[in-house]
Design a protein around this motif. Structure first.
Motif, PDB file in Angstrom:
ATOM      1  N   ILE A 185       0.855  -1.186   0.000  1.00  0.00           N
ATOM      2  CA  ILE A 185       0.000   0.000   0.000  1.00  0.00           C
ATOM      3  C   ILE A 185       0.893   1.239   0.000  1.00  0.00           C
ATOM      4  N   THR A 186       0.685   2.119  -0.957  1.00  0.00           N
ATOM      5  CA  THR A 186       1.503   3.322  -1.099  1.00  0.00           C
ATOM      6  C   THR A 186       0.654   4.576  -0.866  1.00  0.00           C
ATOM      7  N   ASP A 187       1.229   5.717  -1.196  1.00  0.00           N
ATOM      8  CA  ASP A 187       0.514   6.989  -1.024  1.00  0.00           C
ATOM      9  C   ASP A 187      -0.740   7.059  -1.896  1.00  0.00           C
ATOM     10  N   VAL A 188      -0.709   6.401  -3.041  1.00  0.00           N
ATOM     11  CA  VAL A 188      -1.881   6.409  -3.928  1.00  0.00           C
ATOM     12  C   VAL A 188      -3.050   5.678  -3.273  1.00  0.00           C
ATOM     13  N   GLY A 189      -2.779   4.548  -2.606  1.00  0.00           N
ATOM     14  CA  GLY A 189      -3.850   3.801  -1.941  1.00  0.00           C
ATOM     15  C   GLY A 189      -4.460   4.558  -0.786  1.00  0.00           C
ATOM     16  N   ILE A 190      -3.657   5.368  -0.087  1.00  0.00           N
ATOM     17  CA  ILE A 190      -4.199   6.161   1.024  1.00  0.00           C
ATOM     18  C   ILE A 190      -5.203   7.179   0.504  1.00  0.00           C
ATOM     19  N   GLY A 191      -5.023   7.644  -0.723  1.00  0.00           N
ATOM     20  CA  GLY A 191      -5.979   8.588  -1.291  1.00  0.00           C
ATOM     21  C   GLY A 191      -7.363   8.009  -1.455  1.00  0.00           C
ATOM     22  N   TYR A 192      -7.459   6.696  -1.659  1.00  0.00           N
ATOM     23  CA  TYR A 192      -8.782   6.066  -1.765  1.00  0.00           C
ATOM     24  C   TYR A 192      -9.509   6.024  -0.421  1.00  0.00           C
ATOM     25  N   LEU A 193      -8.774   6.067   0.682  1.00  0.00           N
ATOM     26  CA  LEU A 193      -9.391   6.006   2.010  1.00  0.00           C
ATOM     27  C   LEU A 193     -10.056   7.313   2.414  1.00  0.00           C
ATOM     28  N   LEU A 194      -9.820   8.368   1.662  1.00  0.00           N
ATOM     29  CA  LEU A 194     -10.426   9.655   2.005  1.00  0.00           C
ATOM     30  C   LEU A 194     -11.929   9.685   1.783  1.00  0.00           C
ATOM     31  N   SER A 195     -12.467   8.642   1.144  1.00  0.00           N
ATOM     32  CA  SER A 195     -13.919   8.566   0.943  1.00  0.00           C
ATOM     33  C   SER A 195     -14.653   8.113   2.197  1.00  0.00           C
ATOM     34  N   PHE A 196     -13.932   7.566   3.185  1.00  0.00           N
ATOM     35  CA  PHE A 196     -14.544   7.146   4.444  1.00  0.00           C
ATOM     36  C   PHE A 196     -14.665   8.365   5.365  1.00  0.00           C
ATOM     37  N   LYS A 197     -15.719   9.106   5.215  1.00  0.00           N
ATOM     38  CA  LYS A 197     -15.899  10.355   5.964  1.00  0.00           C
ATOM     39  C   LYS A 197     -16.165  10.114   7.443  1.00  0.00           C
ATOM     40  N   LYS A 198     -16.731   8.961   7.798  1.00  0.00           N
ATOM     41  CA  LYS A 198     -17.059   8.673   9.192  1.00  0.00           C
ATOM     42  C   LYS A 198     -15.926   7.972   9.935  1.00  0.00           C
ATOM     43  N   LEU A 199     -14.793   7.811   9.306  1.00  0.00           N
ATOM     44  CA  LEU A 199     -13.684   7.064   9.905  1.00  0.00           C
ATOM     45  C   LEU A 199     -13.130   7.818  11.112  1.00  0.00           C
ATOM     46  N   ASN A 200     -13.023   7.116  12.255  1.00  0.00           N
ATOM     47  CA  ASN A 200     -12.517   7.708  13.488  1.00  0.00           C
ATOM     48  C   ASN A 200     -11.107   7.242  13.837  1.00  0.00           C
ATOM     49  N   CYS A 201     -10.755   5.997  13.458  1.00  0.00           N
ATOM     50  CA  CYS A 201      -9.452   5.445  13.793  1.00  0.00           C
ATOM     51  C   CYS A 201      -8.895   4.718  12.571  1.00  0.00           C
ATOM     52  N   LEU A 202      -7.606   4.929  12.306  1.00  0.00           N
ATOM     53  CA  LEU A 202      -6.949   4.340  11.145  1.00  0.00           C
ATOM     54  C   LEU A 202      -5.539   3.945  11.524  1.00  0.00           C
ATOM     55  N   ASP A 203      -5.133   2.737  11.081  1.00  0.00           N
ATOM     56  CA  ASP A 203      -3.788   2.238  11.331  1.00  0.00           C
ATOM     57  C   ASP A 203      -3.165   1.842   9.993  1.00  0.00           C
ATOM     58  N   ILE A 204      -2.120   2.568   9.587  1.00  0.00           N
ATOM     59  CA  ILE A 204      -1.422   2.265   8.338  1.00  0.00           C
ATOM     60  C   ILE A 204       0.058   2.027   8.613  1.00  0.00           C
ATOM     61  N   SER A 205       0.359   1.511   9.788  1.00  0.00           N
ATOM     62  CA  SER A 205       1.746   1.193  10.132  1.00  0.00           C
ATOM     63  C   SER A 205       2.223   0.014   9.291  1.00  0.00           C
ATOM     64  N   GLY A 206       3.486   0.067   8.871  1.00  0.00           N
ATOM     65  CA  GLY A 206       4.036  -1.028   8.105  1.00  0.00           C
ATOM     66  C   GLY A 206       3.630  -1.031   6.649  1.00  0.00           C
ATOM     67  N   THR A 207       3.176   0.063   6.147  1.00  0.00           N
ATOM     68  CA  THR A 207       2.829   0.179   4.726  1.00  0.00           C
ATOM     69  C   THR A 207       3.993   0.808   3.958  1.00  0.00           C
ATOM     70  N   GLY A 208       3.895   0.800   2.634  1.00  0.00           N
ATOM     71  CA  GLY A 208       4.971   1.316   1.802  1.00  0.00           C
ATOM     72  C   GLY A 208       4.820   2.764   1.423  1.00  0.00           C
ATOM     73  N   LEU A 209       4.619   3.611   2.409  1.00  0.00           N
ATOM     74  CA  LEU A 209       4.466   5.041   2.138  1.00  0.00           C
ATOM     75  C   LEU A 209       5.818   5.664   1.798  1.00  0.00           C
ATOM     76  N   LYS A 210       5.807   6.584   0.848  1.00  0.00           N
ATOM     77  CA  LYS A 210       7.031   7.270   0.435  1.00  0.00           C
ATOM     78  C   LYS A 210       7.189   8.606   1.148  1.00  0.00           C
ATOM     79  N   ASP A 211       6.128   9.387   1.180  1.00  0.00           N
ATOM     80  CA  ASP A 211       6.161  10.695   1.842  1.00  0.00           C
ATOM     81  C   ASP A 211       5.194  10.635   3.025  1.00  0.00           C
ATOM     82  N   VAL A 212       5.713  10.270   4.193  1.00  0.00           N
ATOM     83  CA  VAL A 212       4.863  10.070   5.369  1.00  0.00           C
ATOM     84  C   VAL A 212       4.264  11.386   5.847  1.00  0.00           C
ATOM     85  N   ASN A 213       5.063  12.445   5.849  1.00  0.00           N
ATOM     86  CA  ASN A 213       4.570  13.740   6.335  1.00  0.00           C
ATOM     87  C   ASN A 213       3.432  14.269   5.468  1.00  0.00           C
ATOM     88  N   ALA A 214       3.531  14.086   4.165  1.00  0.00           N
ATOM     89  CA  ALA A 214       2.459  14.544   3.281  1.00  0.00           C
ATOM     90  C   ALA A 214       1.175  13.761   3.534  1.00  0.00           C
TER      91      ALA A 214
END
Length: 422
Positions: free
Chosen positions: A246-275
């Motif tokens: 899972i990269t930065d592109v996949g995280i963009g798909y999660l923005l559709s979950f408007k009611k999301l309260n808790c998210l764990d993306i530890s251990g994923t292949g993110l390139k720009d974590v701060n962004a």
């Protein structure tokens, strides 16, 4: 002339008739004379006097004989004497229906209290473990009672149960919690496709830790929410940790979950974590947590409902099928004799991706307003400020919905291809 004499018999055979010149004559055994007497007819009897008839029903059916003993409850008194008492009519009817539970047409409108006892009776007879009839019987209960049959399902590290009982798992409706951690399902698994159906739109807690997911899997899983506003739109807690594809592109798909309260993306292949952290905070209001959250300790998700023992029976059946058979011992002995090592297939356990987790750090997010809502207010003025903030947020959400509708009108070719698959 023909006649039949039984002089050696000690029994009284009665009068003997002899036909002569077309007439019957009586032969006197003692005198040996013949008399012209008209014969007296004797009543005809098919059986002898000592013959008796015994009526036997279901004598050859052992099952019917076994059911007769089920009508009684056998106990022992303090003195050690055997005592039996007849079962109630309700228990007898309940046992009969549970034996034929797969023939029930529908349970919609049936009282829940009796349905729970019926489910327990069928579960004790292991009716839901049967290949065809068990699935049909389970579907009748899930259609009528939904979350009462099962409201929470934990299949962590039970990929064999998923592969063997996939259709039964898909029959559960109105689940609120689903744990599929460490199952290595991948992007194309049928169960992940089932998550987008309306039957699981009630899921609020979804744990997909270490499942070999990538951006394509997230894109497919979030397509109904992004375009049709269906599917996992009520999701509150999502765990996607230990999925390095899972990269930065996949995280963009999660923005559709408007009611999301808790998210764990530890251990994923993110390139720009701060962004990614800034993007999650700006668009859906998730704040990066410096401390591990208790929502992701995997202790809150348990199998709860009427079918709790049924899931355990499925797991036991799978473990029994994995045991080595007795007829394979000779083959193993032959391999050992010829110096060949026997291949032992062990159960693959959940192995967490340690290097990726350490590299990216703890990437757990929570919604700030959810954390602060449990704290008591010090002043009454804080309530008025919250009302004003809520109005502003409502207006902002309306503007976002308008802009999102305009964005939905311009769909890409890939999104249309995804929608056509559903």
């Amino acid at each position: 002339m023909s006649y039949c004499l039984h002089s050696e018999s000690h029994l009284d055979t009665g009068p003997i008739y002899v036909r002569e010149n077309g007439k019957l004559h009586v032969v006197n055994p003692g005198a040996g004379g013949v008399q012209n007497v008209t014969p007296k007819t004797r009543p005809f009897s098919l059986f002898s006097r000592s013959f008796s008839v015994e009526l036997c029903m279901n004598r050859e059916d052992d099952r019917a004989r076994r059911q007769r003993t089920d009508h009684f409850i056998f106990t022992y008194t303090k003195e050690g004497n055997l005592r039996y008492s007849a079962k109630s009519l309700f228990s007898l009817v309940l046992g009969y229906i549970s034996d034929n539970v797969d023939h029930i047409d529908s349970l919609i409108g049936f009282p829940e209290q009796i349905a729970e006892k019926l489910f327990s009776a069928a579960e004790a007879r292991q009716k839901f473990t049967e290949p065809v009839t068990g699935l049909r019987a389970l579907q009748k209960f899930t259609e009528a009672y939904g979350s009462l049959v099962l409201c929470s399902l934990c299949l962590r590290n039970r990929y064999l149960v998923i592969s063997e009982k996939l259709e039964e798992i898909k029959s559960f409706r109105e689940l609120t919690c689903l744990d599929l951690s460490c199952c290595k399902l991948g992007d194309e698994h049928e169960l992940l496709e089932h998550l987008t159906k309306e039957a699981l739109s009630s899921v609020k807690r979804l744990l997909l830790k270490d499942n070999s997911l990538s951006d394509a899997g997230l894109r497919r899983m979030t397509a109904p929410v992004r375009v049709l506003k269906k599917g996992l739109e009520n999701l509150l807690v999502l765990d996607l940790s230990c999925n390095p594809k899972i990269t930065d592109v996949g995280i963009g798909y999660l923005l559709s979950f408007k009611k999301l309260n808790c998210l764990d993306i530890s251990g994923t292949g993110l390139k720009d974590v701060n962004a990614v952290i800034k993007r999650l905070q700006m668009q859906i209001g998730l704040v990066h947590s410096k401390v591990p959250l208790k929502e992701f300790d995997h202790s809150n998700c348990k199998t709860e409902g009427w079918a709790e023992q049924t899931v355990l029976q499925w797991e036991q059946a799978v473990m029994e099928s994995m045991k080595p058979q007795h007829n394979l011992r000779s083959r193993a002995a032959a391999l050992h004799f010829y110096g060949k090592t026997h291949r032992i297939e062990e159960v693959v356990k959940c192995t967490l991706v340690e290097p990726e987790t350490k590299a990216s750090g703890n990437l757990q997010f929570y919604k700030d307003k959810v954390q602060n809502c449990h704290l008591p207010l010090k002043k009454e003025v804080a309530g008025s400020h919250e009302l004003k903030n809520n109005k502003k947020r409502a207006l902002a959400e309306q503007e976002r919905e308008r802009t999102s509708k305009q964005k939905h009108l311009c769909l890409t070719v890939e999104d249309w291809d995804l929608l056509n698959t559903y």
